[in-house]
Design a protein around this motif. Structure first.
Motif, PDB file in Angstrom:
ATOM      1  N   ARG A  13       0.902  -1.151  -0.033  1.00  0.00           N
ATOM      2  CA  ARG A  13      -0.009  -0.010  -0.025  1.00  0.00           C
ATOM      3  C   ARG A  13       0.953   1.019   0.261  1.00  0.00           C
ATOM      4  NH1 ARG A  13      -5.444  -0.397   0.543  1.00  0.00           N
ATOM      5  NH2 ARG A  13      -6.257  -2.328   1.390  1.00  0.00           N
ATOM      6  N   GLN A  14       1.812   1.189   0.921  1.00  0.00           N
ATOM      7  CA  GLN A  14       2.921   2.198   0.541  1.00  0.00           C
ATOM      8  C   GLN A  14       3.683   2.634  -0.801  1.00  0.00           C
ATOM      9  OE1 GLN A  14       5.670   1.446   4.031  1.00  0.00           O
ATOM     10  NE2 GLN A  14       4.856   3.172   5.094  1.00  0.00           N
ATOM     11  N   ARG A  15       3.924   1.272  -1.225  1.00  0.00           N
ATOM     12  CA  ARG A  15       4.808   1.509  -2.575  1.00  0.00           C
ATOM     13  C   ARG A  15       3.792   1.832  -3.838  1.00  0.00           C
ATOM     14  NH1 ARG A  15       7.351   0.405  -6.590  1.00  0.00           N
ATOM     15  NH2 ARG A  15       8.814  -1.211  -7.166  1.00  0.00           N
ATOM     16  N   LEU A  16       2.501   1.439  -3.838  1.00  0.00           N
ATOM     17  CA  LEU A  16       1.628   1.503  -5.016  1.00  0.00           C
ATOM     18  C   LEU A  16       0.644   2.403  -4.648  1.00  0.00           C
ATOM     19  CD1 LEU A  16       1.128  -2.507  -5.448  1.00  0.00           C
ATOM     20  CD2 LEU A  16       2.749  -0.889  -6.832  1.00  0.00           C
ATOM     21  N   SER A  17       0.121   3.337  -5.843  1.00  0.00           N
ATOM     22  CA  SER A  17      -1.056   4.126  -5.790  1.00  0.00           C
ATOM     23  C   SER A  17      -2.403   3.319  -5.330  1.00  0.00           C
ATOM     24  CB  SER A  17      -1.026   4.804  -7.163  1.00  0.00           C
ATOM     25  OG  SER A  17      -1.591   3.964  -8.005  1.00  0.00           O
ATOM     26  N   PRO A  18      -3.315   3.852  -5.029  1.00  0.00           N
ATOM     27  CA  PRO A  18      -4.509   3.238  -4.836  1.00  0.00           C
ATOM     28  C   PRO A  18      -4.827   2.378  -6.001  1.00  0.00           C
ATOM     29  CG  PRO A  18      -4.767   5.414  -3.832  1.00  0.00           C
ATOM     30  CD  PRO A  18      -3.306   5.429  -4.436  1.00  0.00           C
ATOM     31  N   LEU A  24      -3.391  -4.753  -8.781  1.00  0.00           N
ATOM     32  CA  LEU A  24      -2.210  -5.705  -8.731  1.00  0.00           C
ATOM     33  C   LEU A  24      -2.213  -6.607  -7.629  1.00  0.00           C
ATOM     34  CD1 LEU A  24       0.711  -3.083  -9.485  1.00  0.00           C
ATOM     35  CD2 LEU A  24       0.487  -5.317 -10.578  1.00  0.00           C
ATOM     36  N   ARG A  25      -2.847  -5.895  -6.337  1.00  0.00           N
ATOM     37  CA  ARG A  25      -2.745  -6.818  -5.044  1.00  0.00           C
ATOM     38  C   ARG A  25      -4.279  -7.343  -4.674  1.00  0.00           C
ATOM     39  NH1 ARG A  25       1.528  -8.871  -4.932  1.00  0.00           N
ATOM     40  NH2 ARG A  25       0.822  -9.507  -3.139  1.00  0.00           N
ATOM     41  N   GLU A  26      -5.577  -6.569  -5.454  1.00  0.00           N
ATOM     42  CA  GLU A  26      -6.720  -7.016  -5.358  1.00  0.00           C
ATOM     43  C   GLU A  26      -7.631  -7.705  -6.552  1.00  0.00           C
ATOM     44  OE1 GLU A  26      -8.303  -3.414  -3.543  1.00  0.00           O
ATOM     45  OE2 GLU A  26      -7.861  -4.102  -1.502  1.00  0.00           O
ATOM     46  N   ALA A  27      -6.670  -7.789  -7.512  1.00  0.00           N
ATOM     47  CA  ALA A  27      -7.182  -8.633  -8.738  1.00  0.00           C
ATOM     48  C   ALA A  27      -8.451  -7.669  -9.199  1.00  0.00           C
ATOM     49  CB  ALA A  27      -7.511 -10.163  -8.479  1.00  0.00           C
ATOM     50  N   GLY A  28      -8.037  -6.407  -9.523  1.00  0.00           N
ATOM     51  CA  GLY A  28      -9.168  -5.580 -10.094  1.00  0.00           C
ATOM     52  C   GLY A  28      -8.679  -5.441 -11.581  1.00  0.00           C
ATOM     53  N   THR A  29      -9.651  -4.777 -12.263  1.00  0.00           N
ATOM     54  CA  THR A  29      -9.316  -4.460 -13.600  1.00  0.00           C
ATOM     55  C   THR A  29      -9.708  -2.833 -14.057  1.00  0.00           C
ATOM     56  OG1 THR A  29     -10.377  -6.786 -14.196  1.00  0.00           O
ATOM     57  CG2 THR A  29     -10.423  -5.008 -16.013  1.00  0.00           C
ATOM     58  N   ARG A  99       7.387 -13.181 -10.012  1.00  0.00           N
ATOM     59  CA  ARG A  99       8.318 -12.713  -9.107  1.00  0.00           C
ATOM     60  C   ARG A  99       7.541 -12.262  -7.673  1.00  0.00           C
ATOM     61  NH1 ARG A  99      12.261  -7.674  -9.449  1.00  0.00           N
ATOM     62  NH2 ARG A  99      13.628  -8.336  -7.693  1.00  0.00           N
ATOM     63  N   CYS A 100       6.409 -11.731  -7.864  1.00  0.00           N
ATOM     64  CA  CYS A 100       5.529 -11.006  -6.735  1.00  0.00           C
ATOM     65  C   CYS A 100       4.216 -11.360  -6.541  1.00  0.00           C
ATOM     66  CB  CYS A 100       5.995  -9.236  -6.587  1.00  0.00           C
ATOM     67  SG  CYS A 100       4.976  -8.694  -7.965  1.00  0.00           S
ATOM     68  N   ASP A 101       3.804 -12.079  -7.224  1.00  0.00           N
ATOM     69  CA  ASP A 101       2.391 -12.776  -7.169  1.00  0.00           C
ATOM     70  C   ASP A 101       1.453 -11.612  -7.635  1.00  0.00           C
ATOM     71  OD1 ASP A 101       3.049 -15.075  -6.693  1.00  0.00           O
ATOM     72  OD2 ASP A 101       3.277 -14.855  -4.675  1.00  0.00           O
ATOM     73  N   SER A 102       1.739 -10.512  -8.125  1.00  0.00           N
ATOM     74  CA  SER A 102       0.866  -9.504  -8.444  1.00  0.00           C
ATOM     75  C   SER A 102      -0.064  -9.866  -9.614  1.00  0.00           C
ATOM     76  CB  SER A 102       1.316  -8.175  -8.838  1.00  0.00           C
ATOM     77  OG  SER A 102       1.927  -7.639  -7.487  1.00  0.00           O
ATOM     78  N   HIS A 103      -1.373  -9.488  -9.516  1.00  0.00           N
ATOM     79  CA  HIS A 103      -2.529  -9.643 -10.750  1.00  0.00           C
ATOM     80  C   HIS A 103      -1.923  -8.829 -11.974  1.00  0.00           C
ATOM     81  CE1 HIS A 103      -6.140 -10.342 -12.703  1.00  0.00           C
ATOM     82  NE2 HIS A 103      -6.317  -9.009 -12.843  1.00  0.00           N
ATOM     83  N   VAL A 126      -2.123  -0.616 -16.043  1.00  0.00           N
ATOM     84  CA  VAL A 126      -1.761  -0.232 -14.625  1.00  0.00           C
ATOM     85  C   VAL A 126      -1.010  -1.196 -13.780  1.00  0.00           C
ATOM     86  CG1 VAL A 126      -3.530  -0.930 -13.222  1.00  0.00           C
ATOM     87  CG2 VAL A 126      -2.323   1.330 -12.620  1.00  0.00           C
ATOM     88  N   SER A 127      -0.784  -2.368 -14.492  1.00  0.00           N
ATOM     89  CA  SER A 127       0.158  -3.339 -13.898  1.00  0.00           C
ATOM     90  C   SER A 127       1.531  -3.356 -14.645  1.00  0.00           C
ATOM     91  CB  SER A 127      -0.316  -4.889 -14.227  1.00  0.00           C
ATOM     92  OG  SER A 127      -1.718  -5.040 -13.582  1.00  0.00           O
ATOM     93  N   LEU A 128       1.768  -2.499 -15.504  1.00  0.00           N
ATOM     94  CA  LEU A 128       3.027  -2.623 -16.317  1.00  0.00           C
ATOM     95  C   LEU A 128       3.600  -1.184 -16.332  1.00  0.00           C
ATOM     96  CD1 LEU A 128       1.448  -4.484 -19.400  1.00  0.00           C
ATOM     97  CD2 LEU A 128       2.974  -5.341 -17.565  1.00  0.00           C
TER      98      LEU A 128
END
Length: 136
Positions: A13-18, A24-29, A99-103, A126-128
């Motif tokens: 949460r600190q590293r990424l924007s909302p 990336l972390r909640e598998a949104g689109t 590497r980090c399991d991000s969606h 936004v994942s790239l």
């Protein structure tokens, strides 16, 4: 593949924007047609926005007209994880950064695109991050 990246959700949460965190972390689109790389033709390497791992090359990107960047293959098979996704009442294959399991998005097969693999890795912009190749 470099060593696995492990962080707490608070660190992510600190590293990424909302919006990055949501995808990336909640598998949104992200909404179709809104991502910065949908129509990009720049030559380079696409990296995971969360950890920087090299995932896709621009020479495997193609126009699928689906609203998200599409690739016919990852840089190498060990760069992504493919996971069965039964959300939304259907069966799909989720694509995550190995590497980090991000969606990252989803992969689809058998859609008839004229690509070498007949696969469409449909990836959220936004994942790239795109690292352009140096001009020679």
């Amino acid at each position: 593949m470099p060593e696995k990246v492990v962080k707490t959700e608070a660190e992510w949460r600190q590293r990424l924007s909302p919006e990055e965190y949501r995808v990336l972390r909640e598998a949104g689109t992200e909404r179709p047609g809104t991502g910065e790389y949908v129509d990009t033709k720049t030559t380079g390497v696409y990296r995971c926005r969360a950890c920087g791992a090299e995932l896709f090359r621009s020479d495997t990107k193609f126009d699928s007209h689906c609203g998200w960047p599409s690739f016919w293959s990852p840089l190498a098979a060990d760069r992504v994880q493919l996971i069965e996704d039964r959300s939304l009442g259907m069966t799909r294959t989720e694509v995550r950064c190995a590497r980090c399991d991000s969606h990252l998005g989803h992969v689809f097969e058998g859609e008839g695109y004229g690509t070498p693999t007949d696969q469409r890795f449909c990836i959220n912009s936004v994942s790239l991050t795109l690292e352009p190749s140096e001009s020679t």
